[in-house]
Write an enzyme that holds these catalytic residues in place. Structure first.
Site, mmCIF file in Angstrom:
data_model
loop_
_atom_site.group_PDB
_atom_site.id
_atom_site.type_symbol
_atom_site.label_atom_id
_atom_site.label_comp_id
_atom_site.label_asym_id
_atom_site.label_seq_id
_atom_site.Cartn_x
_atom_site.Cartn_y
_atom_site.Cartn_z
ATOM 1 N N ASP A 253 2.461 17.318 1.919
ATOM 2 C CA ASP A 253 2.273 16.323 0.869
ATOM 3 C C ASP A 253 0.777 16.053 0.741
ATOM 4 O OD1 ASP A 253 2.725 14.056 -0.955
ATOM 5 O OD2 ASP A 253 4.799 14.223 -0.261
ATOM 6 N N HIS B 242 1.808 16.786 -5.264
ATOM 7 C CA HIS B 242 1.859 16.390 -3.845
ATOM 8 C C HIS B 242 1.180 17.424 -2.944
ATOM 9 C CE1 HIS B 242 4.251 12.722 -4.088
ATOM 10 N NE2 HIS B 242 4.989 13.300 -5.015
ATOM 11 N N GLU C 88 7.060 14.813 -9.219
ATOM 12 C CA GLU C 88 5.880 13.988 -9.496
ATOM 13 C C GLU C 88 4.600 14.807 -9.605
ATOM 14 O OE1 GLU C 88 7.394 9.852 -7.482
ATOM 15 O OE2 GLU C 88 6.335 11.234 -6.177
HETATM 16 C C1 TNX Z 1 9.377 9.323 -4.658
HETATM 17 S S1 TNX Z 1 11.572 11.387 -4.117
HETATM 18 C C2 TNX Z 1 8.932 10.510 -4.088
HETATM 19 C C3 TNX Z 1 8.278 10.449 -2.778
HETATM 20 C C4 TNX Z 1 8.063 9.042 -2.306
HETATM 21 C C5 TNX Z 1 9.308 8.214 -2.565
HETATM 22 C C6 TNX Z 1 9.246 6.808 -2.028
HETATM 23 C C7 TNX Z 1 10.465 12.273 -4.503
HETATM 24 C C8 TNX Z 1 10.884 13.603 -4.805
HETATM 25 N N1 TNX Z 1 9.220 11.764 -4.577
HETATM 26 O O1 TNX Z 1 7.059 11.156 -2.841
HETATM 27 O O2 TNX Z 1 7.788 9.092 -0.951
HETATM 28 O O3 TNX Z 1 9.528 8.164 -3.960
HETATM 29 O O4 TNX Z 1 10.502 6.162 -2.112
#
Ligand code: TNX
Length: 541
Positions: free
Chosen positions: A177, A248, A315
């Site tokens: 990440d 990430h 994301e």
């Molecule tokens: C969303 S779930 C994210 C994570 C965060 C999380 C915190 C996902 C695929 N991405 O990077 O840690 O929310 O709840």
């Protein structure tokens, strides 16, 4: 017996008749059951002090393990028969079934069977009768985010034991990440030399001004991973590695700045990220970056023999690609519509690449945007919508909606919850989680290959806090994933709570620092640490 997860099929026990394990009780391990025999001697042997020597007859009775393909319910199904005189028979449809049967058998022996040494002389009794059981889902997953906060190898092995005790069979390791790269890659040593360490860490979420000024980090060597994978396999658990691309990825970019969009930002100046949130510094969509990750995945495939490889895909903000001449040229060259299609092009590339090597890609539901790669499976996290769309278009789905099974979400609305984030998700909420949405029918519903609880660790800086957030909710989740339960509103919550009384005793014996029903113990509170509590019910996207 308060079994948890509760058996899916029949149970019939005689309350007054028992079989007692004794020093002379032998273990007969049929073909394919050798691993379970090793586990029984190591775990139940340690707790009871009984040696369980090999042998198919004994005046003290026999524990017989056998594989019998005619046991109905798929390869993980099993039966247990206990006879007061002759002993115990655990029959699995496959080796995994025998192993899950052994887990049930340990629960039948009582909470002290979960310790690592006997406390005192005691009679190890199991009630006589018959039990038949099989899982509802083949993918009963738990995701551990070891990127935000590293969990040393021993902690991961311990979690594999805890998963096995709950009949969970997929450990999804979120290995990379923005805040850290946790897997040794021989070809690219800087990924861990530099990418596994950050200088300091934000304590709490965005509004927080607190910092832990100690450097944080760590990574698994390839031998550590081999050990984790083998330890998991002995417990019939598959480890699914996640290398998150193209978002990430700042830890990788900090190690190898050419991986980033260096025509937009000075990627050489990017550190391993010390704070949290969705981050604009994503991978560049170049051939060099694809080759780099092919080389990374080559080593990943060598270490992780499971079918599925998780490529993240969540994301990924598109601002840098919108500004980057390199990315824009690529979009034109490939005749793509927009930046979403560029992300989809990257994911499709790895879908093909993995398929050519006999593996399957799985990614977060954002991989649906811009067109889903054929053959790809989806982890549906932003509610159920992504999973529904994926299943309706013929893709396999693992249901893990944040609204229900994100175990980093707070467990009550008390300000005493350590770092209260997001919405309240109680033990009962998790118990009433239904992985297959009513919209899906027949063939589509069968596309839901399983369900998973995800534990993100931005605010979980030690294994003790991980325990607090994971348990007891992971126990409720395990029952949802394994047992055939009625519709959410009809579930026997009172009965589950009653069984939890015994289960808490098992967790105590295992040394799990779960959240007590009455709330956090004084040392578990973290006054002053800022979270991000949200009001009202969680969104169902
Ligand atoms: C969303 S779930 C994210 C994570 C965060 C999380 C915190 C996902 C695929 N991405 O990077 O840690 O929310 O709840």
């Amino acid at each position: 017996m308060d079994l948890l997860p509760t058996p899916s099929h029949s149970t019939a026990y005689a309350a007054d008749e028992t079989f007692t394990l004794a020093p002379g009780t032998t273990l007969e391990a049929g073909p394919g059951t050798e691993g379970t025999a090793r586990w029984l001697r190591a775990a139940v042997g340690a707790a009871t002090g009984l040696p369980l020597p090999s042998g198919d007859r004994s005046a003290d009775g026999v524990v017989r393990l056998a594989v019998d393909e005619t046991v109905p319910g798929g390869p993980e199904a099993y039966r247990i028969t206990v006879d007061p005189a002759s002993g115990v028979r655990i029959t699995g449809a496959g080796p995994a079934g025998v192993f899950w049967g052994a887990q049930t058998f340990r629960q039948m022996l009582g909470p002290d069977a979960f310790r690592r040494a006997p406390l005192r002389e005691q009679a190890w009794q199991v009630p006589s009768g018959h039990l038949s059981d099989a899982p509802r889902f083949g993918w009963r997953g738990f995701m551990l985010d070891v990127a935000r906060h590293f969990m040393p190898k021993d902690g991961v092995l311990r979690y594999l034991d805890l998963m096995a005790a709950h009949k969970l069979n997929v450990l999804h390791l979120h290995l990379t990440d923005d805040q850290g790269w946790r897997l040794e890659i021989r070809r690219y040593p800087e990924l861990t030399a530099k990418g596994a360490w950050r200088e300091r860490t934000k304590v709490g979420l965005r509004e927080s001004t607190l910092w832990d000024e100690r450097p944080h980090g760590g990574y698994y060597t390839q031998d550590d991973i081999r050990e984790i994978v083998a330890y998991a396999a002995e417990r019939h658990i598959t480890v699914v590695p996640e290398i998150d691309i193209p978002g990430h990825s700042q830890a990788a970019i900090a190690a190898y700045p050419d991986l980033g969009n260096s025509d937009v930002v000075d990627t050489a100046a990017l550190p391993v990220l010390p704070s949290w949130g969705v981050n604009p510094n994503v991978l560049a969509p170049t051939d060099e970056v694809l080759r780099f990750y092919e080389n990374v995945f080559t080593e990943v495939l060598d270490l992780f023999p499971g079918k599925f490889v998780h490529v993240g895909g969540d994301e990924c903000p598109k601002e840098q690609w919108r500004e980057s001449p390199t990315a824009q040229t690529r979009i034109k060259e490939l005749d793509l519509e927009d930046e979403d299609e560029l992300q989809s092009w990257i994911i499709r590339h790895f879908d093909r690449w993995l398929a050519d090597r006999g593996r399957r890609l799985i990614g977060w539901d954002e991989i649906l945007e811009g067109g889903l790669a054929p053959g790809a499976a989806v982890s549906s996290w932003r509610g159920f919508a992504g999973g529904i769309a994926a299943a309706q278009s013929g893709h396999d789905v693992v249901m893990c909606p944040e609204s229900h099974v994100y175990l980093d979400w707070r467990q009550s609305d008390s300000p005493d919850e350590p770092v209260p984030i997001a919405h309240v998700r109680t033990l009962e909420d998790v118990y009433r989680f239904e992985p297959v949405p009513a919209e899906l029918t027949g063939e589509e519903a069968r596309r839901v290959i399983g369900t998973q609880a995800n534990l993100w660790t931005e605010v979980l800086d030690s294994a003790r806090v991980v325990d607090y957030m994971a348990f007891p909710r992971l126990a409720a989740f395990a029952e949802v994933a394994w047992s055939e339960l009625p519709a959410p509103a009809e579930r026997d919550w009172a009965g589950f709570e009653a069984r939890m009384t015994t289960h808490y005793a098992r967790l105590d014996a295992l040394g799990v620092e779960y959240r007590r029903p009455q709330g956090p113990l004084p040392w578990q509170r973290r006054p002053g640490v800022v979270g991000r509590p949200k009001e009202g019910p969680p969104p169902i996207v």
